[in-house]
Design a protein around this motif. Structure first.
Motif, PDB file in Angstrom:
ATOM      1  N   UNK A  23       0.496  -1.280  -0.002  1.00  0.00           N
ATOM      2  CA  UNK A  23       0.166   0.208  -0.247  1.00  0.00           C
ATOM      3  C   UNK A  23       1.042   1.445  -0.247  1.00  0.00           C
ATOM      4  N   UNK A  24       2.085   1.192   0.742  1.00  0.00           N
ATOM      5  CA  UNK A  24       3.146   2.453   0.871  1.00  0.00           C
ATOM      6  C   UNK A  24       3.472   2.461  -0.617  1.00  0.00           C
ATOM      7  N   UNK A  25       4.221   1.360  -1.831  1.00  0.00           N
ATOM      8  CA  UNK A  25       4.836   1.810  -2.635  1.00  0.00           C
ATOM      9  C   UNK A  25       3.687   2.889  -3.247  1.00  0.00           C
ATOM     10  N   UNK A  26       2.313   1.830  -3.832  1.00  0.00           N
ATOM     11  CA  UNK A  26       1.339   2.432  -4.167  1.00  0.00           C
ATOM     12  C   UNK A  26       0.414   3.794  -4.135  1.00  0.00           C
ATOM     13  N   UNK A  27       0.258   4.258  -3.131  1.00  0.00           N
ATOM     14  CA  UNK A  27       0.535   5.660  -2.488  1.00  0.00           C
ATOM     15  C   UNK A  27       1.147   6.454  -3.012  1.00  0.00           C
ATOM     16  N   UNK A  28       2.385   5.965  -2.955  1.00  0.00           N
ATOM     17  CA  UNK A  28       3.239   6.949  -2.675  1.00  0.00           C
ATOM     18  C   UNK A  28       3.829   7.136  -4.396  1.00  0.00           C
ATOM     19  N   UNK A  29       3.126   6.295  -5.049  1.00  0.00           N
ATOM     20  CA  UNK A  29       3.226   6.445  -6.330  1.00  0.00           C
ATOM     21  C   UNK A  29       2.609   7.250  -7.523  1.00  0.00           C
ATOM     22  N   UNK A  30       1.131   8.059  -6.266  1.00  0.00           N
ATOM     23  CA  UNK A  30      -0.026   8.562  -6.790  1.00  0.00           C
ATOM     24  C   UNK A  30       0.816   9.875  -5.950  1.00  0.00           C
ATOM     25  N   UNK A  31       0.557  10.970  -7.693  1.00  0.00           N
ATOM     26  CA  UNK A  31       0.728  12.336  -7.186  1.00  0.00           C
ATOM     27  C   UNK A  31       0.001  13.389  -5.916  1.00  0.00           C
ATOM     28  N   UNK A  32      -1.294  12.161  -6.399  1.00  0.00           N
ATOM     29  CA  UNK A  32      -2.531  13.297  -5.954  1.00  0.00           C
ATOM     30  C   UNK A  32      -2.473  12.804  -4.461  1.00  0.00           C
ATOM     31  N   UNK A  33      -2.109  11.799  -3.587  1.00  0.00           N
ATOM     32  CA  UNK A  33      -2.284  11.247  -2.454  1.00  0.00           C
ATOM     33  C   UNK A  33      -0.294  11.575  -1.877  1.00  0.00           C
ATOM     34  N   UNK A  34      -0.817  11.631  -0.104  1.00  0.00           N
ATOM     35  CA  UNK A  34       0.206  11.869   0.584  1.00  0.00           C
ATOM     36  C   UNK A  34       0.029  10.367   1.672  1.00  0.00           C
ATOM     37  N   UNK A  35       0.821  10.042   1.758  1.00  0.00           N
ATOM     38  CA  UNK A  35       0.845   9.243   2.787  1.00  0.00           C
ATOM     39  C   UNK A  35       1.397   9.439   4.332  1.00  0.00           C
TER      40      UNK A  35
END
Length: 264
Positions: A20-32
């Motif tokens: 999940x971390x890898x996926x979210x960090x690859x999304x420009x409009x999301x910040x983990x």
């Protein structure tokens, strides 16, 4: 450019969290903002970071996901919540809905679908009412039922194929018990909430044994698959790498995960 959607993840499966971390960090409009591995830690991160969206597992140590929702229920400022679970029991879903969750997704799930749900919630602001926090269009993602045309024979064949490929030895008693337990849960989801009281006695009655022996045999079969089975197939089947450090799943967790995957 709009501000990124601020997210916290709470799940005790460390392998899944890394995915999940890898996926979210690859999304420009999301910040983990942070991750938590049990309920109490989740609350600490939520109160500290004040995220927009919480991705929450139900089965966690110390304080489970339902406990987290109960704590957050009447907070004046709380995140939107996406619940992840291997359990599709109707009573659990209803309880989660009553506590204000926005989406309910069954494990294993598609990452792009999760991303879509996060964006939908990020676009729907929360507002305060006399009943607590709510949104204009809260939606619960329901479990997908097994098609009615699926017969018991077809189910048995499919479950047999899966547990054999996982590496459960066909010669042990627990092989048949585990197969029938999974088929029973697919047909009647509520059984996963009454494993000791209803499911094991059901299997025991069929094979003229005791619920305790049925439970031990199922546990033994699962342990054999986990210790000596086809881990590559298990990873592929569940859609992400299993966490061997976390230890073997409980019998009810294993039965629920396989049943829900086949129901989808």
């Amino acid at each position: 450019m709009n501000k990124p959607i601020r997210i916290v993840i709470a799940d005790d499966n460390r392998e899944l969290i890394e995915v999940l971390k890898s996926y979210l960090q690859s999304q420009d409009d999301m910040q983990l903002l942070g991750v938590a591995y049990h309920g109490n830690e989740a609350l600490e991160v939520i109160y500290r970071e004040l995220p927009d969206v919480l991705v929450l597992d139900i089965i966690m140590p110390h304080l489970d996901g339902i406990g987290v929702l109960e704590k957050l229920q009447f907070e004046k400022q709380r995140p939107r919540v996406i619940v992840l679970s291997a359990f599709g029991q109707e009573a659990i879903i209803q309880r989660i809905v009553s506590l204000g969750a926005d989406y309910y997704m069954l494990k294993p799930f598609d990452l792009d679908t999760l991303g879509k749900r996060i964006r939908q919630l990020g676009d729907e602001p929360m507002y305060i009412s006399s009943f607590g926090m709510s949104s204009p269009q809260s939606t619960i993602a329901q479990a997908v039922d097994m098609p009615a045309k699926s017969t018991v024979k077809n189910l048995e064949e499919e479950v047999t194929k899966v547990i054999y490929q996982m590496g459960v030895p066909a010669h042990v008693k627990g092989y048949q018990y585990l197969r029938d337990a999974i088929v029973s849960v697919i047909q009647e989801v509520s059984l996963i909430g009454a494993v000791t009281k209803e499911l094991y006695p059901l299997i025991a009655d069929k094979y003229q044994t005791t619920p305790t022996r049925a439970e031990r045999a199922i546990r033994h079969a699962i342990e054999l698959a986990w210790d000596r089975g086809n881990i590559d197939f298990i990873n592929k089947f569940f859609g992400y790498s299993i966490n061997t450090e976390r230890g073997k799943p409980t019998s009810s967790e294993f039965i629920a995960m396989v049943a829900e995957k086949l129901r989808m």
